[in-house]
Scaffold this active site. Structure first.
Site, PDB file in Angstrom:
ATOM      1  CD  GLU A   9      32.117  87.617  40.522  1.00 36.38           C
ATOM      2  OE1 GLU A   9      31.839  87.857  41.704  1.00 36.38           O
ATOM      3  OE2 GLU A   9      33.239  87.191  40.168  1.00 36.38           O
ATOM      4  CG  ASP A  18      34.137  86.365  34.688  1.00 35.04           C
ATOM      5  OD1 ASP A  18      33.155  85.776  35.196  1.00 35.04           O
ATOM      6  OD2 ASP A  18      34.552  87.463  35.108  1.00 35.04           O
TER       7      ASP A  18
END
EC number: 3.5.1.18
Length: 377
Positions: A134, A69
């Site tokens: 994250e 991500d």
């Protein structure tokens, strides 16, 4: 190796995986690893996709950890090239996630692939722990994978997190620990009233002034040989209705501490409570512990990555613990030695995020040599 790393990095960058979306990045990775005999296990949690892949069945278990991500791009018109086009300009690969951390993720994957191809019957286990959560809440990502692994008594011996650790030159800094992070959401109660009649009200801003002075000037500790001193910063503050003739009923203060191993989250909570009581404040407080501090002392993992960097680029990295939190804090709960190493962090989360193509190739070589140092010695 450089061409393979850069090609994979471009494939990943071209997928707009704004957290917690993965946009197919992990599928690309899984298909590559599966061809080499890696066992693939998907661990989705809510809207987050997690991948646990491993090759081998014995110890030590060496894990590469990373995330697919990325943060939002901001105004795309300010980028010199579209943020998900992964263009190479003057030796620099541009794109959201180039440095944080699709570039190093690609380097870790290629390093693992090359090692397994050359050593199909290697000792130990090579694993990859990859998440799509994250950059945002980090609540459904690595922590859930770690909890699942711990529940079935799986171990990680050594973990390399591919966060961009380098400051001025590739390899000048590795992270062998991180400070803890705890946030206080504090609500101080007053009595709303007219500003012309303060004796009929109670202004929470005025009442909190001396408390805030003490909170922001208090020395929590002096740090130690591994960590800088604990620091506190007020992040948000709000009170009032927006009108200039109303004394507010409540004051909201949000503050964050990045703390070292000289204090604990319980000590912090207790001290803040003592300050609030000392200043006779009516309050309620909500605490959010993002992560406790962790430290990997000099040992086999730190020696192996240091040696790999020295062999590849001829410099000795400095081991540091500053900066923000990372998913390493969750993996450390397993008792693993955890170190972070990756490319330069000077453009992360910025417009025109980029990474040197040469550095990506070097990262792949360094990760590969780290595996050799850990498994072939």
């Amino acid at each position: 190796m450089k061409e393979k790393v850069v090609s994979l990095a471009q494939d990943l960058i071209r997928r707009p995986s704004i957290s917690p979306n993965d946009e197919g990045c992990q599928q690309i990775i899984a298909e590559r690893l599966e061809k080499l005999g890696f066992q693939i296990e998907w661990m989705p949690f809510n809207d987050t996709l997690n991948l646990w892949a491993k090759h081998g069945t014995s110890e030590p278990v060496i894990a590469f950890a990373g995330h697919t991500d990325v943060v939002p791009t901001g105004d795309e018109n300010q980028w010199s090239s579209p943020p998900f086009s992964a263009e190479i300009i003057d030796g620099m690969l541009y794109g959201r996630g180039a440095a944080d951390m699709k570039g190093s993720l690609a380097a870790m994957i290629v390093a693992a692939e090359e090692y397994v191809k050359a050593n199909p019957n290697h000792k130990g286990t090579i694993a990859l722990l990859i998440t799509s959560d994250e950059e945002a809440t980090a609540k459904d990502g690595t922590i859930h994978v770690v909890e699942t692994l711990m529940a079935r008594d799986e171990k990680i011996t050594y973990c390399m997190v591919g966060e961009p650790s380098s400051a001025k030159n590739l390899g000048d800094v590795v992270k062998n620990g991180r400070r803890g992070s705890i946030t206080g959401n504090l609500y101080i109660q007053g009595i709303q009233g007219h500003v012309a009649y303060p004796h009929l009200a109670e202004n929470p801003i005025h009442k909190a002034a001396l408390f805030l002075q003490e909170l922001t000037t208090y020395q929590w500790d002096k740090g130690n040989e591994f960590f800088p001193p604990t620091s506190l910063q007020i992040a948000n503050i709000h009170a009032g209705t927006g009108s200039n003739n109303v004394i507010p009923a409540e004051l909201y203060i949000q503050f964050n501490l990045r703390y070292c191993t000289e204090v604990t989250d319980e000590i912090i909570k207790q001290k803040v409570a003592e300050m609030l009581e000392k200043h006779n404040l009516k309050y309620r407080i909500e605490w959010n512990l993002s992560g406790k501090p962790f430290l990997t002392k000099p040992g086999k993992l730190l020696d192996s990555i240091t040696s790999a960097i020295e062999e590849t680029i001829g410099i000795t990295p400095k081991a540091e613990t500053g900066g923000g939190t990372s998913d390493g804090r969750f993996i450390a709960l397993m008792g693993a030695e955890v170190v972070e190493f990756g490319p330069l962090n000077s453009t992360i989360h910025k417009v025109n995020e980029c990474v040197s193509v040469e550095d990506l190739g070097k990262c792949g070589e360094i990760y590969h040599k780290m595996l050799v140092n850990l498994l072939d010695s």
